[in-house]
Design an enzyme around this catalytic site. Structure first.
Site, mmCIF file in Angstrom:
data_model
loop_
_atom_site.group_PDB
_atom_site.id
_atom_site.type_symbol
_atom_site.label_atom_id
_atom_site.label_comp_id
_atom_site.label_asym_id
_atom_site.label_seq_id
_atom_site.Cartn_x
_atom_site.Cartn_y
_atom_site.Cartn_z
ATOM 1 C CE1 TYR A 74 -3.210 -2.811 0.068
ATOM 2 C CE2 TYR A 74 -3.833 -2.211 2.289
ATOM 3 C CZ TYR A 74 -4.008 -3.002 1.171
ATOM 4 O OH TYR A 74 -4.983 -3.963 1.159
ATOM 5 C CE LYS B 286 0.979 -17.748 -2.122
ATOM 6 N NZ LYS B 286 0.127 -18.933 -1.943
ATOM 7 C CG ASP C 261 -2.496 -19.949 -0.058
ATOM 8 O OD1 ASP C 261 -1.683 -19.746 0.865
ATOM 9 O OD2 ASP C 261 -2.205 -20.633 -1.058
ATOM 10 C CG ASP D 94 -7.189 -4.081 4.116
ATOM 11 O OD1 ASP D 94 -8.147 -3.958 4.908
ATOM 12 O OD2 ASP D 94 -7.116 -3.443 3.046
ATOM 13 C CG ASP E 114 -12.563 -6.256 6.415
ATOM 14 O OD1 ASP E 114 -12.159 -5.600 7.413
ATOM 15 O OD2 ASP E 114 -13.161 -5.741 5.459
#
Ligand code: NAD
Length: 353
Positions: A142, A187, A219, A243, A247
């Site tokens: 980001y 990852k 994942d 992020d 959620d």
């Protein structure tokens, strides 16, 4: 103890819910002998209307020189068409970046009284759920270089070792106060930043031998969260993965009006806010659930002021209020007692006293 709290109620239901959270903080101060001074600041749509800017310099300056910040929410349809550089949400990024808040804490807590709201099968969350997502907030993709080429576009993800180290340390310190388990999510089978992440987290872990550490690929982590969420205590991860996972974790609890958050830097300073938005559809109607903001006050007491007893008292008062059957419309179910924002605040305050 004496402390100064900056209040940024913001837009929509922000003022309604911050008002109740302040009453709860006042009740705690009175009961436990503390002195709180407030600074009232503007940001978001309200600030655009008054100053033309979503985050006036004065707000950032005054917030930074407080001991902690309590934020409601910003934004709403009135400001949907302002240029993107002036949108109310810019205030949030400005506050987080401007105050160096690199560590975002998002607890996903399922209260047994609200178990019906959980979209998972009841046996998966039996006895409640308590997961803390620790998300890196000021680095990663980001904040990396981005741009367009002739027929493409790119975003870059980069992390320095020290950025990883400081967030990892926060996660281990939090785990020490909880069930002493950290799951680091990356990852590392693909990304170089993830390989550095994993190696650095392993190094930091050596300073916390009591904490159990494991690693999951992102994942797999997103699958495990809905397959067996109770395996997690603290989830440590980088900005974008955090992020998404935070959620997902919060949706497992089913009630957006219940979840607080904290954004911290290396010292004890922090900004505390509910995870939900400004809910313009119910603003000013005494319908908003103030519990996420009240629980943000509990986090403030715990993480900024190290007042464990007081933080526990707020969380206990919320639990008691739910036990007594009080529910705002968003968490109402048959057999419970429907109440408004103010009455919910009253109930929590009286349970603190
Ligand atoms: P929202 O979280 O404001 O609302 C989503 C739904 O949840 C709505 O139906 C709302 O009524 C309900 N809801 C949210 N909080 C509630 C509460 N405390 N009690 C009862 N019901 C509640 O999300 P949205 O509708 O996507 O966004 C509305 C505005 O908020 C937008 O302008 C958005 O940009 C802004 N926003 C701000 C923040 C923030 O300030 N941190 C976060 C998200 C969205």
């Amino acid at each position: 103890m004496k402390f100064t709290v900056a209040l940024i109620p913001g837009d929509g239901i922000g003022p309604d819910i911050v008002k109740e959270a302040v009453r709860v903080l006042d009740a705690v101060a009175l009961t436990y002998g503390h002195e709180v001074t407030y600074k009232h600041l503007i940001a978001g749509g309200e600030a655009i209307d008054q100053t033309g800017q979503p985050l006036p310099e004065e707000t950032l300056k005054e917030a930074s020189s407080s001991d902690a910040v309590l934020l409601g929410a910003v934004g709403g349809p009135k400001w949907d068409n302002v240029p993107s550089s002036l949108r109310p949400e810019k205030a949030l990024l400005g506050l987080r970046g401007g105050m160096g808040l690199f560590c975002n804490l998002r607890p996903a807590l399922l209260y047994s009284q609200l178990a019906d709201a959980c979209p998972l099968r009841s046996e998966l969350v039996e006895g409640g759920l308590d997961v803390m997502v620790v998300r890196e907030l000021t680095g990663g993709i980001y904040f990396g270089k981005r741009g367009r080429s002739e027929d493409g576009a790119y975003d870059t993800m980069s992390y320095t070792k020290s950025e990883i180290e400081r967030i990892a340390r926060k996660a281990f310190e939090i785990a020490m106060k909880r069930k002493k388990k950290v799951t680091s999510v990356d990852k590392a089978n693909i990304l170089e930043t993830s390989r550095l992440w994993r190696a650095t987290v392993e190094e930091v872990a050596k300073d916390y031998p009591e904490v159990e550490l494991n690693h999951l690929y992102v994942d797999n982590a997103s699958m495990q969260l809905v397959r067996n969420p109770k395996q997690f205590d603290v989830i440590l991860t980088e900005n974008m993965f955090g992020d998404i996972l935070s959620d997902e974790a919060s949706m497992i609890t089913g009630s957006i009006g219940m979840l607080p958050s904290a954004s911290l830097r290396s010292d004890s300073f922090g900004m505390y806010e509910p995870i939900h938005g400004s809910a313009p559809d119910i603003a000013g109607q005494d319908k908003a659930n103030p519990l996420a903001t009240i629980l943000s006050v509990a986090m403030m007491l715990r993480y900024t002021f190290s007042l464990q007893k007081e933080a526990d008292a707020v969380e206990e008062a919320v639990r008691k209020t739910l036990d007594d059957g009080w529910r705002t419309a968003d968490i109402f179910s048959e057999g419970t007692k429907l109440c408004g924002t103010r009455a919910m605040g009253d109930a929590v305050v009286s349970n603190i006293r």
